[in-house]
Design an enzyme around this catalytic site. Sequence first.
Site, mmCIF file in Angstrom:
data_model
loop_
_atom_site.group_PDB
_atom_site.id
_atom_site.type_symbol
_atom_site.label_atom_id
_atom_site.label_comp_id
_atom_site.label_asym_id
_atom_site.label_seq_id
_atom_site.Cartn_x
_atom_site.Cartn_y
_atom_site.Cartn_z
ATOM 1 N N LYS A 1 0.737 -1.317 -0.022
ATOM 2 C CA LYS A 1 -0.062 -0.049 -0.021
ATOM 3 C C LYS A 1 0.914 1.060 -0.037
ATOM 4 O O LYS A 1 1.622 1.475 1.067
ATOM 5 C CB LYS A 1 -1.009 -0.022 1.195
ATOM 6 C CG LYS A 1 -1.888 1.151 1.101
ATOM 7 C CD LYS A 1 -2.478 1.747 2.260
ATOM 8 C CE LYS A 1 -1.889 2.845 2.792
ATOM 9 N NZ LYS A 1 -1.644 4.157 1.991
ATOM 10 N N GLU B 1 10.476 1.714 9.981
ATOM 11 C CA GLU B 1 11.478 2.868 9.708
ATOM 12 C C GLU B 1 10.910 4.152 9.868
ATOM 13 O O GLU B 1 9.841 4.560 9.149
ATOM 14 C CB GLU B 1 11.915 2.690 8.255
ATOM 15 C CG GLU B 1 13.091 1.527 8.140
ATOM 16 C CD GLU B 1 13.658 1.412 6.618
ATOM 17 O OE1 GLU B 1 14.077 0.488 6.625
ATOM 18 O OE2 GLU B 1 13.431 2.444 5.957
ATOM 19 N N CYS C 1 13.806 11.065 5.643
ATOM 20 C CA CYS C 1 13.932 10.710 6.812
ATOM 21 C C CYS C 1 15.300 11.016 7.795
ATOM 22 O O CYS C 1 15.512 11.183 8.686
ATOM 23 C CB CYS C 1 13.714 9.117 6.901
ATOM 24 S SG CYS C 1 14.700 8.238 6.120
ATOM 25 N N GLU D 1 10.172 16.462 14.342
ATOM 26 C CA GLU D 1 10.376 16.342 13.093
ATOM 27 C C GLU D 1 9.377 17.260 12.053
ATOM 28 O O GLU D 1 8.508 16.997 12.089
ATOM 29 C CB GLU D 1 10.007 14.884 12.583
ATOM 30 C CG GLU D 1 10.591 14.751 11.218
ATOM 31 C CD GLU D 1 10.320 13.134 10.796
ATOM 32 O OE1 GLU D 1 9.049 12.717 10.833
ATOM 33 O OE2 GLU D 1 10.954 12.514 10.014
HETATM 34 P P1 NAD Z 1 2.716 8.339 7.478
HETATM 35 O O1 NAD Z 1 2.879 7.625 8.581
HETATM 36 O O2 NAD Z 1 1.547 9.367 7.697
HETATM 37 O O3 NAD Z 1 2.180 7.540 6.248
HETATM 38 C C1 NAD Z 1 2.892 6.530 5.954
HETATM 39 C C2 NAD Z 1 2.086 5.331 5.214
HETATM 40 O O4 NAD Z 1 1.394 4.776 6.223
HETATM 41 C C3 NAD Z 1 1.103 5.745 4.148
HETATM 42 O O5 NAD Z 1 1.065 4.757 3.179
HETATM 43 C C4 NAD Z 1 -0.142 5.846 4.895
HETATM 44 O O6 NAD Z 1 -1.337 5.670 4.302
HETATM 45 C C5 NAD Z 1 0.046 4.615 6.022
HETATM 46 N N1 NAD Z 1 -0.728 4.779 7.029
HETATM 47 C C6 NAD Z 1 -1.112 5.785 7.786
HETATM 48 N N2 NAD Z 1 -2.124 5.544 9.018
HETATM 49 C C7 NAD Z 1 -2.069 4.237 8.699
HETATM 50 C C8 NAD Z 1 -2.545 3.187 9.637
HETATM 51 N N3 NAD Z 1 -3.473 3.437 10.849
HETATM 52 N N4 NAD Z 1 -2.645 1.761 9.374
HETATM 53 C C9 NAD Z 1 -1.792 1.579 8.265
HETATM 54 N N5 NAD Z 1 -1.333 2.583 7.453
HETATM 55 C C10 NAD Z 1 -1.231 3.537 7.914
HETATM 56 O O7 NAD Z 1 3.788 8.991 6.931
HETATM 57 P P2 NAD Z 1 4.111 10.034 5.629
HETATM 58 O O8 NAD Z 1 3.484 11.543 6.179
HETATM 59 O O9 NAD Z 1 3.642 9.257 4.452
HETATM 60 O O10 NAD Z 1 5.630 9.979 5.587
HETATM 61 C C11 NAD Z 1 6.551 10.873 6.406
HETATM 62 C C12 NAD Z 1 7.044 10.212 7.437
HETATM 63 O O11 NAD Z 1 8.026 9.104 7.121
HETATM 64 C C13 NAD Z 1 8.296 11.031 8.264
HETATM 65 O O12 NAD Z 1 8.123 10.735 9.493
HETATM 66 C C14 NAD Z 1 9.497 10.221 7.985
HETATM 67 O O13 NAD Z 1 10.604 10.404 8.620
HETATM 68 C C15 NAD Z 1 9.229 8.985 7.684
HETATM 69 N N6 NAD Z 1 10.249 8.218 6.647
HETATM 70 C C16 NAD Z 1 11.019 7.444 7.374
HETATM 71 C C17 NAD Z 1 11.964 6.806 6.721
HETATM 72 C C18 NAD Z 1 13.204 5.879 7.362
HETATM 73 O O14 NAD Z 1 13.599 5.288 6.855
HETATM 74 N N7 NAD Z 1 13.362 5.823 8.605
HETATM 75 C C19 NAD Z 1 12.004 6.982 5.236
HETATM 76 C C20 NAD Z 1 11.144 7.647 4.619
HETATM 77 C C21 NAD Z 1 10.177 8.591 5.348
#
Ligand code: NAD
Length: 500
Positions: free
Chosen positions: A188, A263, A297, A394
Amino acid sequence: MRETALKSVQAMAAQYSDGTLSHFIDGKPRDGAGTAFDVFDPSTGNVIGQARDATADEVDDAVAAAHRAFPEWSATPPETRRKILNKVADLIVARADEIAAVECLDAGQAWRFMSKAALRGAENFRFFADRAPSAADGLALPSAEHLNYTSRKAIGPVAVITPWNTPFMLSTWKIAPALAAGCTVVHKPAEWSPYSARLLVEIAHEAGLPDGVFNAVNGLGETTGKRLTEHPDIKAIAFVGESSTGSAIMRQGAATLKRVHFELGGKNPVVVFDDADIERAVDAAVFMIYSLNGQRCTSSSRLLVQRSIYDSFTAKVAERAKNLKVGDPFDKATEVGPLIHPKHLAKVSSYIEIATNQGATIAAGGAPVEGDGFYFQPTLFTGAEQTMRVAQEEIFGPVLTAIPFDDEADAIAKANDVEYGLAGYLWTSDVGRALRVSEAMDVGMVWVNSENVRHLPTPFGGTKSSGIGRDGGDWSFDFYMETKNIALAKGTHKIQRLGA
Ligand code: NAD
């Protein structure tokens, strides 16, 4: 290139009877019946298309396809898996420009970075493809009376949930090892950037991946994502996203005891001592916060500078931040593109007031860019203190917070004084100090005198709220596989004869 991207997006949409990007289940596009939502071009604010939230039935069908395909795929000779996954890499390379263009359109990332990100996606596939034949390998652990040996086998169908910042590259990073290990996948992608990740599932099938092995469902986190992570036939969840979403996923997966790999977010420090190579440190600090629009990230969003060079160093960074070329992601000269979504622009913008109210100074940027699209000026806050929200939270945009430190102990204390622990960057010419500070930083990865340069065999991941588990090298296989120990008696040890 924009034309290429628009054509590609239209071709994806045309596979659905109503032109709305839906799902890819059991080897073919599947029309969706769920609610449609808009997908934006962040550089103009225009809607480029619509995608659909998966219904419960659609999620269940995707998991059922992965479940059916698992026995055969996991038993497929690893050499065959290796060949198919290398073919996926070949096809990614062949379509690298198209993928990069879609990523620019859909995620607003600048061409100069995305052209390489597509190729990195291919490298991820090649790396894990070539390791597929050794994925099941284990250890021989002989004891006096037994030969113990371990081996690994694929855990089962897994869910991969990815964010919007670099969707294609991140998807390959999680999906390639899962497929190489013999798992089947339901992916997803993020709702704000569904197109580039969607190309991957098509390419994988073009490369000969059997139906049902790799399925993709679109949708929102609270509906599609939630159902997927609660599904009893999903054995593990590989998730990249926000720390708070990671907690929610852990709760959702608790009833079915899901294995999770997270992550998550970061507030990564770049620590600059006064004996550092200043010019290179400036280059790296600027690159690590403003590249990828700050939506990275591992971005170095906290700049910790030794007090003796704080003013001169931050002045150099401010000058560079003001000079950055902000603009159309498709322009090859662009260094900083737009933020992903109006909601994210609002979030990043809100930190200006938060910072100034708490006493920080805006040394560069500090406002959205006037005009179309979701652009935000590359921003530097100086005069900041570790307790301020801009030093703790962040922001995930092109926003850097510079904080002075006095000595090694102060640098370490400040570096560690956040809830996150993903990466740390350290600039010094003193080898002993480099070792001491690296070891003291409570993070999963440290780069010394370097920006983030990824080497695929090394572990990737964070401590504290930045994640659980590691990717890369064999760590990825360890997550996607179960380890079994087999103990074979040599036939000579004494067995207690109860009831004899
Ligand atoms: P997010 O957590 O809002 O969403 C990520 C994914 O999770 C999306 O596909 C979203 O639809 C899904 N999601 C949201 N709620 C959910 C739930 N309750 N159950 C299952 N899936 C759910 O994150 P974002 O805003 O898309 O991305 C930014 C974040 O990602 C930042 O915090 C960034 O640091 C992190 N990030 C981390 C890494 C790493 O390697 N540590 C890499 C890239 C991004």
